[in-house]
Design an enzyme around this catalytic site. Structure first.
Site, PDB file in Angstrom:
ATOM      1  N   CYS A  39       0.793  -1.285  -0.075  1.00 11.57           N
ATOM      2  CA  CYS A  39      -0.115   0.040   0.147  1.00 11.57           C
ATOM      3  C   CYS A  39       0.717   1.318  -0.124  1.00 11.57           C
ATOM      4  O   CYS A  39       0.496   2.322  -0.366  1.00 11.57           O
ATOM      5  CB  CYS A  39      -1.077  -0.126   1.344  1.00 11.57           C
ATOM      6  N   HIS A  45      -3.427   7.201   2.040  1.00 12.78           N
ATOM      7  CA  HIS A  45      -3.916   5.625   1.387  1.00 12.78           C
ATOM      8  C   HIS A  45      -5.353   5.212   2.029  1.00 12.78           C
ATOM      9  O   HIS A  45      -5.531   5.600   3.362  1.00 12.78           O
ATOM     10  CB  HIS A  45      -2.931   4.678   1.965  1.00 12.78           C
ATOM     11  N   ASN A  47     -10.135  -0.433  -1.006  1.00 13.97           N
ATOM     12  CA  ASN A  47      -8.690  -0.161  -1.025  1.00 13.97           C
ATOM     13  C   ASN A  47      -7.888  -0.832  -2.282  1.00 13.97           C
ATOM     14  O   ASN A  47      -8.115  -2.130  -2.492  1.00 13.97           O
ATOM     15  CB  ASN A  47      -8.431  -1.125   0.330  1.00 13.97           C
TER      16      ASN A  47
HETATM   17  O1  UT7 Z   1      -3.998  -1.563   3.237  1.00 11.64           O
HETATM   18  C1  UT7 Z   1      -3.229  -2.148   3.649  1.00 11.64           C
HETATM   19  C2  UT7 Z   1      -3.397  -2.237   5.379  1.00 11.64           C
HETATM   20  N1  UT7 Z   1      -4.373  -2.796   5.640  1.00 11.64           N
HETATM   21  C3  UT7 Z   1      -5.215  -2.027   6.729  1.00 11.64           C
HETATM   22  O2  UT7 Z   1      -4.832  -0.995   7.053  1.00 11.64           O
HETATM   23  C4  UT7 Z   1      -6.302  -2.612   7.369  1.00 11.64           C
HETATM   24  C5  UT7 Z   1      -6.450  -2.782   8.871  1.00 11.64           C
HETATM   25  N2  UT7 Z   1      -7.620  -3.152   9.619  1.00 11.64           N
HETATM   26  C6  UT7 Z   1      -8.599  -2.799   9.469  1.00 11.64           C
HETATM   27  O3  UT7 Z   1      -9.232  -1.980   8.544  1.00 11.64           O
HETATM   28  C7  UT7 Z   1      -9.899  -3.668  10.358  1.00 11.64           C
HETATM   29  O4  UT7 Z   1      -9.317  -4.376  11.155  1.00 11.64           O
HETATM   30  C8  UT7 Z   1     -10.586  -4.429   9.360  1.00 11.64           C
HETATM   31  C9  UT7 Z   1     -11.668  -3.546   8.700  1.00 11.64           C
HETATM   32  C10 UT7 Z   1     -10.148  -5.167   8.529  1.00 11.64           C
HETATM   33  C11 UT7 Z   1     -11.862  -5.115  10.420  1.00 11.64           C
HETATM   34  O5  UT7 Z   1     -12.445  -4.265  11.223  1.00 11.64           O
HETATM   35  P1  UT7 Z   1     -12.180  -4.427  12.587  1.00 11.64           P
HETATM   36  O6  UT7 Z   1     -12.926  -3.358  13.561  1.00 11.64           O
HETATM   37  O7  UT7 Z   1     -10.760  -4.574  13.107  1.00 11.64           O
HETATM   38  O8  UT7 Z   1     -12.842  -5.778  12.845  1.00 11.64           O
HETATM   39  P2  UT7 Z   1     -12.446  -7.252  13.870  1.00 11.64           P
HETATM   40  O9  UT7 Z   1     -11.599  -7.835  12.721  1.00 11.64           O
HETATM   41  O10 UT7 Z   1     -12.119  -6.987  15.056  1.00 11.64           O
HETATM   42  O11 UT7 Z   1     -13.924  -7.921  13.667  1.00 11.64           O
HETATM   43  C12 UT7 Z   1     -14.923  -7.638  14.629  1.00 11.64           C
HETATM   44  C13 UT7 Z   1     -16.129  -8.625  14.574  1.00 11.64           C
HETATM   45  C14 UT7 Z   1     -15.604  -9.979  14.572  1.00 11.64           C
HETATM   46  O12 UT7 Z   1     -16.855 -10.684  15.147  1.00 11.64           O
HETATM   47  P3  UT7 Z   1     -16.771 -11.151  16.733  1.00 11.64           P
HETATM   48  O13 UT7 Z   1     -15.473 -11.919  16.843  1.00 11.64           O
HETATM   49  O14 UT7 Z   1     -16.774  -9.653  17.521  1.00 11.64           O
HETATM   50  O15 UT7 Z   1     -17.997 -11.855  17.042  1.00 11.64           O
HETATM   51  C15 UT7 Z   1     -15.676 -10.363  13.122  1.00 11.64           C
HETATM   52  O16 UT7 Z   1     -15.653 -11.990  12.838  1.00 11.64           O
HETATM   53  O17 UT7 Z   1     -16.591  -8.415  12.839  1.00 11.64           O
HETATM   54  C16 UT7 Z   1     -16.662  -9.829  12.386  1.00 11.64           C
HETATM   55  N3  UT7 Z   1     -16.624  -9.437  11.104  1.00 11.64           N
HETATM   56  C17 UT7 Z   1     -17.630  -9.157  10.142  1.00 11.64           C
HETATM   57  N4  UT7 Z   1     -18.918  -9.119  10.440  1.00 11.64           N
HETATM   58  C18 UT7 Z   1     -19.541  -8.652   9.460  1.00 11.64           C
HETATM   59  C19 UT7 Z   1     -15.302  -9.653  10.414  1.00 11.64           C
HETATM   60  N5  UT7 Z   1     -15.490  -9.308   9.045  1.00 11.64           N
HETATM   61  C20 UT7 Z   1     -16.886  -9.090   8.764  1.00 11.64           C
HETATM   62  C21 UT7 Z   1     -17.738  -8.870   7.757  1.00 11.64           C
HETATM   63  N6  UT7 Z   1     -19.262  -8.510   7.902  1.00 11.64           N
HETATM   64  N7  UT7 Z   1     -17.229  -8.436   6.520  1.00 11.64           N
END
Ligand code: UT7
Length: 352
Positions: free
Chosen positions: A139, A279, A309
């Site tokens: 990225c 980004h 992204n």
């Molecule tokens: O560009 C390259 C660098 N990458 C980045 O900068 C990405 C950095 N990370 C992020 O932007 C975020 O971590 C994500 C957008 C990828 C995820 O968001 P988050 O707020 O960190 O969510 P999480 O992984 O902590 O998941 C929270 C909950 C989980 O459920 P439980 O365990 O709380 O029951 C996940 O299973 O959301 C669930 N979940 C979803 N729910 C609905 C994960 N993906 C989804 C989804 N739809 N697509």
């Protein structure tokens, strides 16, 4: 390849002693044109709701994405995103393919391992008088490539360097993995760098990398460590692997800190900055960076909602979308964080 002195040299004859002084003005690399391209096909949050267990509200509130563009046409690759972006740029500047000295493509989704996507794109574009190569910094790829391209222009050896960020992320996304498939899209953006002696262009960059972050964001197989095999395909090891929360934690501080460091190093205050071009990985990371820089949100370029992204393409795609709002003399700060880890920030003074 055009030769150009790295300093504009002005001779001054001071009469009494008839000595010759040389006044030297540094050459900077100004962005003199932009081009971009996204495919027509849209993948909306509603479409994804039918593919995986997700919903529009979750995606928009956690990431800021509503839809992404996908290059679906069989036989089309990242170079096919590069070509229309560069063609648009050439048209805008009123120059032809043979006027280009060097073309750099930042990408993590090359058409093939080798030759480079830059080589392939040059052949398709009819660019024959240039050398070309790829840069892989995920990225942050566009910032790495922009800094490299700027150094080539500043050296005085190259007059017209094209820097492209392009990724066909749909080729490495597992559309059954809800944690990653909602994030990424396809696109390309390109800028033209040319010498400037009035102080416009790429003025400073702070770039960083830390390979110990690889464990949180990588593609497991396909390289020399784990060459492709039936096992790697069965185990879905040719897709993006991301531990979202861990990456988020590093990204949110990494991008904000490096942008702030760049401001400090150059004595830039928030009111000196016209635009932050971040980004586009997650709206929450972007907000944190703007807050750390003391910038109001109307100074932040944002298009994650429409493209998701696009990895190396996000920053030049933003410049393209906001091009009509850019003015000569604007100080803009570009900032990124991504796989590697790689991160960085670049200060550009807009030239047109
Ligand atoms: O560009 C390259 C660098 N990458 C980045 O900068 C990405 C950095 N990370 C992020 O932007 C975020 O971590 C994500 C957008 C990828 C995820 O968001 P988050 O707020 O960190 O969510 P999480 O992984 O902590 O998941 C929270 C909950 C989980 O459920 P439980 O365990 O709380 O029951 C996940 O299973 O959301 C669930 N979940 C979803 N729910 C609905 C994960 N993906 C989804 C989804 N739809 N697509």
């Amino acid at each position: 390849m055009g030769m150009y002195p790295s300093f504009s040299q002005v001779s001054i004859f001071s009469c009494p002693h008839r000595s010759i002084q040389l006044m030297r003005t540094k050459i900077t690399a100004a962005i003199t044109a932009i081009g971009a391209y996204v495919p027509e096909d849209r993948l909306t949050n509603a479409d994804l709701e039918k593919m995986v267990d997700t919903n529009d509200e979750w995606i928009r509130s956690r990431t800021g994405v509503s839809e992404r563009r996908i290059l679906r046409e069989p036989g089309k690759a990242t170079s096919d995103l590069v070509v229309p972006a560069v063609q648009r740029l050439l048209e805008k500047r009123g120059i032809g393919p043979d006027d280009i000295d060097c073309l750099i493509v930042a990408t993590v989704t090359p058409d093939m391992f080798f030759p480079s996507t830059a080589n392939l794109a040059c052949a398709k574009l009819g660019i024959r008088n240039a050398w070309s190569f790829d840069i892989l910094a995920a990225c942050s790829g566009f910032l790495y490539a922009l800094t490299t391209g700027a150094a080539l222009v500043e050296s005085g050896r190259y007059r017209r360097v094209v820097v492209v960020g392009a990724d066909k992320m749909s080729s490495i996304v597992d559309y059954s993995d809800r944690t990653t498939c909602i994030l990424f899209g396809d696109g390309a953006g390109a800028v033209l760098l040319e010498p400037n002696i009035e102080g416009y262009g790429v003025l400073d960059s702070i770039l960083k990398s830390d390979g110990s972050g690889a464990k949180h964001l990588h593609m497991k197989a396909g390289g020399s460590l784990r060459p492709p095999s039936i096992e790697t395909v069965t185990n879905k090891e040719h897709y993006i692997y991301q531990e979202g929360q861990a990456v988020f934690k590093f990204a949110v501080t990494g991008m904000a800190d490096v942008a702030y460091e760049l401001m400090q190093r150059n004595g830039l205050e928030a009111e000196d900055i016209a635009w932050l071009v971040p980004h586009q990985a997650n709206k929450r990371i972007i907000d944190a960076t703007a807050n750390r820089m003391g910038l109001s949100h109307d100074k932040v370029m944002l298009n994650i909602e429409h493209y998701g992204n696009t990895t190396a393409a996000t920053i030049p795609l933003c410049l393209w979308d906001y091009r009509k709002q850019l003015n000569k003399g604007d100080n803009i700060v570009l900032a990124a964080f991504g796989g590697g880890f790689t991160w960085g920030a670049t200060w550009v003074k807009w030239e047109y």
